[in-house]
Design a protein around this motif. Sequence first.
Motif, short mmCIF file in Angstrom:
data_model
loop_
_atom_site.label_atom_id
_atom_site.label_comp_id
_atom_site.label_asym_id
_atom_site.label_seq_id
_atom_site.Cartn_x
_atom_site.Cartn_y
_atom_site.Cartn_z
N PRO A 134 0.83 -1.22 0.00
CA PRO A 134 0.00 0.00 0.00
C PRO A 134 0.86 1.27 0.00
O PRO A 134 1.90 1.31 0.68
N ASP A 135 0.44 2.30 -0.76
CA ASP A 135 1.20 3.56 -0.87
C ASP A 135 1.55 4.12 0.51
O ASP A 135 2.68 4.55 0.76
N GLU A 136 0.55 4.11 1.39
CA GLU A 136 0.72 4.73 2.70
C GLU A 136 1.81 3.99 3.51
O GLU A 136 2.63 4.61 4.18
N ARG A 137 1.80 2.66 3.40
CA ARG A 137 2.79 1.87 4.14
C ARG A 137 4.21 2.19 3.62
O ARG A 137 5.14 2.37 4.39
N TRP A 138 4.33 2.27 2.30
CA TRP A 138 5.63 2.55 1.69
C TRP A 138 6.14 3.93 2.11
O TRP A 138 7.30 4.10 2.50
#
Length: 293
Positions: A134-138
């Motif tokens: 997920p973008d947010e995790r990255w």
Amino acid sequence: MYDSFAGYEADRQSIDERHKERSLKQRAVLGSAGDVRVAGHCYCCGRDSVFTIHWDGKTSPNWREEFKCERCGLNTRLRGSVQAFEKLCKPWPRTRIYATEYATPFFEWLLRHYPNATGSEFSGIQLPVPEGIPDERWARACRTENVTALSFPGQEFDAVLSFDVLEHVPDYRKALGEFFRVLKPGGRIVLTAPFIEHNPQTIIRARIDQDGVIEHLLPPEYHGDPISDAGCLCYYHFGWDLLDEFSAAGFEDVQSRFYWSMRLGYPGNQHLITARRPRSRAAEKLSGGTIRR
Ligand SMILES: [Zn+2]
């Protein structure tokens, strides 16, 4: 597994014999020059896979940096380090892990398995978000950090993983102090770096003089850098005195570990160092460490 050069030297004869036996097995696997594919079991994939290496037919192949798994793409040193980390640290999926890299296939693997992992590079780099993360995790996981002055609060992580970074840090003792500071009591570090197993003392290849200029004591050696084509200067080929530096930083249970397995895709003479931040303040005092927060 050894905690000192003296212990290693005491076993030297059997170690040398084992090296000879293993060399013969490795030679048999190589066959003839070209692209070599060897079936085995990848610990990181948790299944059978194939490891590949290119052999020129003359020189000794670079087992450590090659022999990549066809599935996960991780080389011998990284697959072995992951296995050592999981066996030693027994992490949960939510375990807080700090890795001194993020622009690498290894960090992608780590973040897929441990969503709370944090990785850093010395210089920031914008990378496409890897598939399946997920973008947010990255975005949360990738940081720009100087390992000699980390921005994390003390006792933030359950584990620190540092693979072939320390030899590029002129003030590596300061980095060890920082790794100690950000670990929770009882937390472990798993570290790889060029290590000359026959050398009690570290070889200093380059250093920074008083004016901040790099002085080369030996011909400059550059290692592959995921964020720069220029490569990264190697300041040290470590010897057994590195273990003493871990102890001086406050770590206990400092161990130099060698491993080899053809089935698991760990040929060559692979090596890593593991150490633990003491669980209690009393133990920290006994081991000579200073508590900094
Ligand atoms: Zn794999």
